[in-house]
Design a protein around this motif. Structure first.
Motif, PDB file in Angstrom:
ATOM      1  N   UNK A 186      -4.473   6.798  -3.463  1.00  0.00           N
ATOM      2  CA  UNK A 186      -3.918   5.602  -2.717  1.00  0.00           C
ATOM      3  C   UNK A 186      -3.502   4.592  -3.805  1.00  0.00           C
ATOM      4  N   UNK A 187      -2.454   3.962  -3.856  1.00  0.00           N
ATOM      5  CA  UNK A 187      -2.163   2.772  -4.681  1.00  0.00           C
ATOM      6  C   UNK A 187      -1.713   1.357  -3.843  1.00  0.00           C
ATOM      7  N   UNK A 188      -2.414   0.521  -4.822  1.00  0.00           N
ATOM      8  CA  UNK A 188      -2.278  -0.937  -4.006  1.00  0.00           C
ATOM      9  C   UNK A 188      -1.488  -1.713  -5.166  1.00  0.00           C
ATOM     10  N   UNK A 189      -0.648  -2.387  -4.909  1.00  0.00           N
ATOM     11  CA  UNK A 189       0.184  -3.469  -5.686  1.00  0.00           C
ATOM     12  C   UNK A 189       0.158  -4.750  -5.070  1.00  0.00           C
TER      13      UNK A 189
ATOM     14  N   UNK B  50       0.848  -1.221  -0.002  1.00  0.00           N
ATOM     15  CA  UNK B  50      -0.085   0.069   0.035  1.00  0.00           C
ATOM     16  C   UNK B  50       0.889   1.378   0.078  1.00  0.00           C
ATOM     17  N   UNK B  51       0.759   2.112  -0.941  1.00  0.00           N
ATOM     18  CA  UNK B  51       1.389   3.314  -1.095  1.00  0.00           C
ATOM     19  C   UNK B  51       0.638   4.417  -0.971  1.00  0.00           C
ATOM     20  N   UNK B  52       1.057   5.534  -0.230  1.00  0.00           N
ATOM     21  CA  UNK B  52       0.378   6.840   0.009  1.00  0.00           C
ATOM     22  C   UNK B  52       1.435   7.898   0.070  1.00  0.00           C
ATOM     23  N   UNK B  53       0.949   8.708  -0.816  1.00  0.00           N
ATOM     24  CA  UNK B  53       1.686  10.120  -0.764  1.00  0.00           C
ATOM     25  C   UNK B  53       1.020  11.047   0.007  1.00  0.00           C
ATOM     26  N   UNK B  54       1.881  11.616   1.192  1.00  0.00           N
ATOM     27  CA  UNK B  54       1.482  12.535   2.251  1.00  0.00           C
ATOM     28  C   UNK B  54       0.727  13.787   1.708  1.00  0.00           C
ATOM     29  N   UNK B  55       1.528  14.317   0.506  1.00  0.00           N
ATOM     30  CA  UNK B  55       0.788  15.338  -0.195  1.00  0.00           C
ATOM     31  C   UNK B  55      -0.459  15.389  -0.947  1.00  0.00           C
TER      32      UNK B  55
END
Length: 257
Positions: free
Chosen positions: A62-65, A52-57
């Motif tokens: 949200x990105x799921x791989x 799970x990837x999340x950009x604080x800005x």
């Protein structure tokens, strides 16, 4: 719920509030996981990990791989993108034991569509082509008829009286209605590969043409078409199907290889 009545038509709601994820995965991935489950011991082993990837800005993006794990995944792509759907029909997950006990396993909180990552799209395209070529091979069989007295060539009941030797009576002969051909469903993944192959040949098809090309039931084809294609209700291609833009790009990339 009374535990003694678990097998007597009652539904176990102990996990009704549990949140679960629903994911649609490619056929090759499903087969790989099934093989790992059947070959592993009683202790369940992880088959993949979700990142799970999340950009604080940009907290809303949200990105799921997903990364495959295990020896069974050597011949299939390792990285996949999980596209999350926010709008879907509310669903629940149920299970049933061999003794007939039914239980609710939870409510579907997120729904995902699993697709090969861009870096693995060429490898996935090669696997799809191999599977399509295998499904297109038809094994012809020759059957030897032991009875050589022509029994199998005799008119069947109901045919006597329909055939006349008099040329004048041929006009009065009623046509015999041909029985409807019962088509057998292919594996869903194989049929999707065949559909991509057909849309590489031409961009627009009618349902009747696709039934003739694939020799599949029309209703089953409609289910596949609703997922992969858009239906043209007007314009020059009225009454035909064409691939959705996201699948068009994948098919064009595969064709350019």
């Amino acid at each position: 719920m009374d535990e003694d009545q678990g097998n007597d038509g009652f539904l176990d709601m102990g996990k009704a509030d549990k949140s679960v994820w629903l994911m649609k995965c490619p056929v090759v991935v499903a087969k790989s996981w099934k093989n790992q489950a059947s070959s592993s011991s009683s202790d369940s082993q992880p088959v993949a990990k979700v990142v799970f990837s999340l950009d604080p800005l940009k907290p809303d993006e949200r990105q799921f791989t997903m990364e495959m794990i295990g020896s069974e995944t050597e011949r299939i792509p390792k990285s996949y993108t999980l596209n999350m759907f926010k709008d879907f029909v509310p669903m629940c997950v149920f299970s049933e034991t061999s003794q007939g006990a039914v239980a609710m396993e939870g409510n579907v909180e997120h729904k995902f569509d699993m697709k090969p990552h861009e870096e693995n799209i060429e490898e996935y395209g090669r696997l799809c082509r191999e599977r399509t070529n295998k499904s297109m091979i038809k094994n012809r069989q020759i059957q030897v008829i032991d009875n050589d007295r022509g029994v199998h060539m005799r008119p069947m009941p109901g045919m006597i009286g329909l055939i006349s030797s008099n040329p004048k009576d041929k006009k009065k002969t009623m046509p015999v209605k041909q029985p409807e051909v019962k088509r057998t469903r292919r594996d869903r993944g194989e049929l999707e590969d065949i559909m991509f192959k057909l849309f590489e040949r031409q961009s627009n098809w009618t349902l009747k043409q696709l039934v003739q090309e694939t020799d599949q039931p029309a209703q089953f084809l409609k289910e596949i078409l609703n997922e992969l294609c858009v239906y043209n209700k007007r314009g020059a291609n009225q009454g035909t199907y064409e691939l959705k833009p996201e699948y068009k790009k994948s098919a064009e990339d595969t064709a350019d290889e």
